[in-house]
Every structure is written in C-alpha cells, then in structure tokens.
Design a protein around this motif. Structure first.
Motif, PDB file in Angstrom:
ATOM      1  N   ILE A   1       0.846  -1.196   0.000  1.00  0.00           N
ATOM      2  CA  ILE A   1       0.000   0.000   0.000  1.00  0.00           C
ATOM      3  C   ILE A   1       0.881   1.246   0.000  1.00  0.00           C
ATOM      4  N   GLU A   2       0.740   2.064  -1.033  1.00  0.00           N
ATOM      5  CA  GLU A   2       1.407   3.354  -1.080  1.00  0.00           C
ATOM      6  C   GLU A   2       0.365   4.449  -0.858  1.00  0.00           C
ATOM      7  N   LEU A   3       0.776   5.534  -0.225  1.00  0.00           N
ATOM      8  CA  LEU A   3      -0.167   6.600   0.119  1.00  0.00           C
ATOM      9  C   LEU A   3       0.141   7.888  -0.641  1.00  0.00           C
ATOM     10  N   HIS A   4       1.400   8.314  -0.615  1.00  0.00           N
ATOM     11  CA  HIS A   4       1.849   9.525  -1.335  1.00  0.00           C
ATOM     12  C   HIS A   4       0.930  10.712  -1.072  1.00  0.00           C
ATOM     13  N   THR A   5       0.570  10.903   0.164  1.00  0.00           N
ATOM     14  CA  THR A   5      -0.305  12.017   0.506  1.00  0.00           C
ATOM     15  C   THR A   5       0.353  12.898   1.557  1.00  0.00           C
ATOM     16  N   LEU A   6      -0.351  13.926   1.989  1.00  0.00           N
ATOM     17  CA  LEU A   6       0.173  14.839   2.997  1.00  0.00           C
ATOM     18  C   LEU A   6       0.316  14.125   4.333  1.00  0.00           C
ATOM     19  N   ARG A   7       1.305  14.535   5.090  1.00  0.00           N
ATOM     20  CA  ARG A   7       1.540  13.862   6.375  1.00  0.00           C
ATOM     21  C   ARG A   7       0.299  13.873   7.247  1.00  0.00           C
ATOM     22  N   GLU A   8      -0.396  15.005   7.283  1.00  0.00           N
ATOM     23  CA  GLU A   8      -1.565  15.102   8.168  1.00  0.00           C
ATOM     24  C   GLU A   8      -2.722  14.216   7.724  1.00  0.00           C
ATOM     25  N   LEU A   9      -2.662  13.728   6.498  1.00  0.00           N
ATOM     26  CA  LEU A   9      -3.714  12.847   5.995  1.00  0.00           C
ATOM     27  C   LEU A   9      -3.307  11.373   5.974  1.00  0.00           C
ATOM     28  N   THR A  10      -2.046  11.098   6.245  1.00  0.00           N
ATOM     29  CA  THR A  10      -1.508   9.751   6.065  1.00  0.00           C
ATOM     30  C   THR A  10      -2.257   8.698   6.862  1.00  0.00           C
ATOM     31  N   GLU A  11      -2.462   8.933   8.137  1.00  0.00           N
ATOM     32  CA  GLU A  11      -3.107   7.917   8.970  1.00  0.00           C
ATOM     33  C   GLU A  11      -4.529   7.623   8.490  1.00  0.00           C
ATOM     34  N   ARG A  12      -5.265   8.664   8.154  1.00  0.00           N
ATOM     35  CA  ARG A  12      -6.651   8.458   7.700  1.00  0.00           C
ATOM     36  C   ARG A  12      -6.694   7.732   6.362  1.00  0.00           C
ATOM     37  N   VAL A  13      -5.825   8.135   5.436  1.00  0.00           N
ATOM     38  CA  VAL A  13      -5.803   7.483   4.121  1.00  0.00           C
ATOM     39  C   VAL A  13      -5.385   6.020   4.258  1.00  0.00           C
ATOM     40  N   PHE A  14      -4.447   5.750   5.161  1.00  0.00           N
ATOM     41  CA  PHE A  14      -4.031   4.371   5.391  1.00  0.00           C
ATOM     42  C   PHE A  14      -5.181   3.558   5.991  1.00  0.00           C
ATOM     43  N   ASP A  15      -5.846   4.112   6.997  1.00  0.00           N
ATOM     44  CA  ASP A  15      -6.995   3.425   7.608  1.00  0.00           C
ATOM     45  C   ASP A  15      -8.072   3.125   6.573  1.00  0.00           C
ATOM     46  N   ASP A  16      -8.396   4.118   5.757  1.00  0.00           N
ATOM     47  CA  ASP A  16      -9.447   3.938   4.753  1.00  0.00           C
ATOM     48  C   ASP A  16      -9.042   2.898   3.713  1.00  0.00           C
ATOM     49  N   SER A  17      -7.751   2.873   3.362  1.00  0.00           N
ATOM     50  CA  SER A  17      -7.270   1.904   2.380  1.00  0.00           C
ATOM     51  C   SER A  17      -7.316   0.485   2.934  1.00  0.00           C
ATOM     52  N   ILE A  18      -6.926   0.318   4.184  1.00  0.00           N
ATOM     53  CA  ILE A  18      -7.013  -0.993   4.833  1.00  0.00           C
ATOM     54  C   ILE A  18      -8.463  -1.465   4.869  1.00  0.00           C
ATOM     55  N   GLN A  19      -9.370  -0.558   5.229  1.00  0.00           N
ATOM     56  CA  GLN A  19     -10.782  -0.936   5.307  1.00  0.00           C
ATOM     57  C   GLN A  19     -11.313  -1.324   3.924  1.00  0.00           C
ATOM     58  N   TYR A  20     -10.868  -0.619   2.885  1.00  0.00           N
ATOM     59  CA  TYR A  20     -11.295  -0.952   1.536  1.00  0.00           C
ATOM     60  C   TYR A  20     -10.870  -2.373   1.169  1.00  0.00           C
ATOM     61  N   LEU A  21      -9.643  -2.728   1.506  1.00  0.00           N
ATOM     62  CA  LEU A  21      -9.157  -4.077   1.215  1.00  0.00           C
ATOM     63  C   LEU A  21      -9.943  -5.122   2.001  1.00  0.00           C
ATOM     64  N   LYS A  22     -10.292  -4.799   3.228  1.00  0.00           N
ATOM     65  CA  LYS A  22     -11.108  -5.719   4.016  1.00  0.00           C
ATOM     66  C   LYS A  22     -12.502  -5.866   3.416  1.00  0.00           C
ATOM     67  N   ASP A  23     -13.081  -4.763   3.006  1.00  0.00           N
ATOM     68  CA  ASP A  23     -14.423  -4.801   2.419  1.00  0.00           C
ATOM     69  C   ASP A  23     -14.469  -5.624   1.143  1.00  0.00           C
ATOM     70  N   HIS A  24     -13.327  -5.742   0.466  1.00  0.00           N
ATOM     71  CA  HIS A  24     -13.277  -6.498  -0.787  1.00  0.00           C
ATOM     72  C   HIS A  24     -12.649  -7.875  -0.615  1.00  0.00           C
ATOM     73  N   GLY A  25     -12.575  -8.312   0.626  1.00  0.00           N
ATOM     74  CA  GLY A  25     -12.147  -9.681   0.891  1.00  0.00           C
ATOM     75  C   GLY A  25     -10.677  -9.960   0.680  1.00  0.00           C
ATOM     76  N   VAL A  26      -9.861  -8.894   0.601  1.00  0.00           N
ATOM     77  CA  VAL A  26      -8.431  -9.072   0.378  1.00  0.00           C
ATOM     78  C   VAL A  26      -7.718  -9.342   1.691  1.00  0.00           C
ATOM     79  N   LEU A  27      -8.121  -8.645   2.736  1.00  0.00           N
ATOM     80  CA  LEU A  27      -7.537  -8.829   4.067  1.00  0.00           C
ATOM     81  C   LEU A  27      -8.540  -9.520   4.989  1.00  0.00           C
TER      82      LEU A  27
END
Length: 287
Positions: free
Chosen positions: A261-287
């Motif tokens: 998972i790459e984020l390439h976003t602003l530092r202040e957004l990193t944690e939220r974008v990472f959380d949302d990306s993890i949840q997306y993978l879970k929602d699609h049965g990847v994790l």
C-alpha cells in the motif's frame, strides 16, 4: 470466500516513525510484510531485530538511504559508477534481509529515443544484473509516470518491450497501475493483461486529477506530476483507477505475490488514508 492476498506496509510513507514503530503498525493492522529503503549497513542488526520482534518480512527493497530511488536511464554516464554502487548495495542488503526483490525505475532522458535508451540501459545494468544473479535477487522495474515523455515505463507496451529486451529471470515488473493511470494509460485491465507474465510485485495506490479550486493549494508539495498533468493520491477505491476490478482479477488469478500500500499524501492525511485503504481491502475480501 474471496481469496486473501498478501499485503505490505511501505515504510517510506511513515518517515517520522522508527522501524520498530512501523513494524508494530504493520502487525496491529494484520500485515506481515514491509517494503522499505535499504537501511544503512551499520543499522542492519537493529533493523533485523525489529523485523523478528514483530514477525514482519521484507517483500522488496526500494533503493538505499543514501542513494534513494535509482533511475539508471535518467543518469549521465559520469554518475553510473555511483549508481552501480548504490544498486549493488541494495541487492546485497535485500539478500541479507531475505527480500526477493529490489525495486528500480527507468527514468526519462531526452538524449535518447526508446530503442537507444534501452540499449544504453541494458549495457549500464550489466554489473547490476550480475550482482542480482549472484545473490538470487530479482530487479523489478516499476511502471511509472514521468514529466519526461521518453520514459518507456510510462506505458504497458513500453514496459513489456523493456522486460523482453532485458531477457532475464532476474528482471521482472513491479506493477503500479496507478502510476500508469496518471501517465494516461489504462492501468487495469489493459496494462495488467499486457504485463501479467512479468508481474512479481504490486504497488497499490489510487489518484484523482488535481484541481486547485476543489482541492486547494495544500497539495502542491505532494503532487504526482506527469507530462500530461498533476494528480493527488487518495485512499484506495476513492480515485479514478479501476481498483475493484484489479483486486477481483488478482484474486481470480490466484496472485501469489505481495501488494504494498502506497499513500503519497500529505503527512496530516496519512493515517486516515491508510486506515481507509485498509478498510477498503477488508471490504473487498483481500484482508
């Protein structure tokens, strides 16, 4: 049940955290792999201890701490020996850490057309490829956007030409469909279908075209800029890449490699974008 896939955290997205903290974060999210820059040689013992402590395995090494990402075609001939040293150090570190891959980039160079640049690239890569074979490490060239249009890895067909031209089991592809999307290519399904035989590792990120009026000026320091314009990275599934289709195909194809998972976003957004990306993978049965 959907097939679970192997997912890695990318250490370079959290430069303010120690390797111990990054490994702990990976473990807290249920991840077992890490993509990282090769640490300085004198820090390797501490690096290994952190990996062992949390049961994290390195999936790929992306350049070195002193040299950063290596773009052999973008170089001048004068700096080739230095690039060789950085590249070989990354290979040796990957071998010592048990990482099967070293991520590399091509780079644009206006002095050469596609054919000439590939000939020059293969010639300059010879000692690197010898080191990769010696240590049984595979160089994976990343599909990439670039402000210089002569980078052959800006397209699936150009990347395929390069992989075939290199003609080595130790030279394969790090598939980043979002980079191709930014460069104007159809990251999925076209690029995936073209490059599938060579794909050994995947970078997952998503992006949307940058609109200063809508996004504001805060993103200016984190723009992903190609010859055709600028983009900003967003959480997986929130951009223009056909992420759902890609994940479904990887599952259907029984992909055995690792997706980082790459984020390439602003530092202040990193944690939220990472959380949302993890949840997306879970929602699609990847994790």
């Amino acid at each position: 049940m959907s097939k679970k896939l192997k997912v890695a955290i990318t250490a370079w997205e959290f430069p303010w955290l120690s390797i111990d903290e990054i490994c702990q974060k990976a473990r807290d999210y249920g991840l077992e792999y890490i993509d990282c820059i090769a640490p300085p040689r004198d820090t390797l013992p501490d690096f290994k201890r952190a990996l062992d402590k949390y049961g994290i395995r390195p999936s790929a090494i992306g350049g070195t701490a002193k040299g950063g990402s290596i773009k052999m075609n973008a170089s001048t001939q004068a700096d080739i020996p230095e690039l060789h040293g950085n590249f070989i150090e990354a290979i040796e570190t990957a071998a010592e850490l048990g990482a099967p891959y070293v991520i590399s980039y091509y780079g644009g160079n206006l002095a050469y057309d596609a054919k000439a640049s590939m000939q020059r690239y293969r010639r300059n890569m010879q000692p690197v490829m010898e080191a990769a074979e010696k240590h049984n490490v595979t160089i994976i060239i990343e599909t990439e956007y670039n402000q210089v249009e002569t980078d052959v890895t800006r397209t699936a067909d150009g990347t395929l030409d390069l992989a075939e031209f290199m003609d080595s089991v130790h030279f394969q592809v790090n598939f980043d469909p979002c980079n191709l999307f930014i460069a104007g290519e159809e990251g999925f399904p076209y690029a995936y279908d073209v490059l599938k035989p060579y794909i050994r590792h995947v970078h997952l990120k998503d992006a949307t075209k940058y609109d200063p009026a809508r996004h504001g000026r805060k993103y200016r320091k984190d723009l992903q800029t190609d010859a055709r314009g600028s983009w900003i990275c967003v959480a997986l599934g929130q951009g223009g890449l056909n992420m759902e289709g890609l994940l479904k195909r990887l599952q259907e194809d029984n992909y055995e490699g690792i997706m980082a998972i790459e984020l390439h976003t602003l530092r202040e957004l990193t944690e939220r974008v990472f959380d949302d990306s993890i949840q997306y993978l879970k929602d699609h049965g990847v994790l």
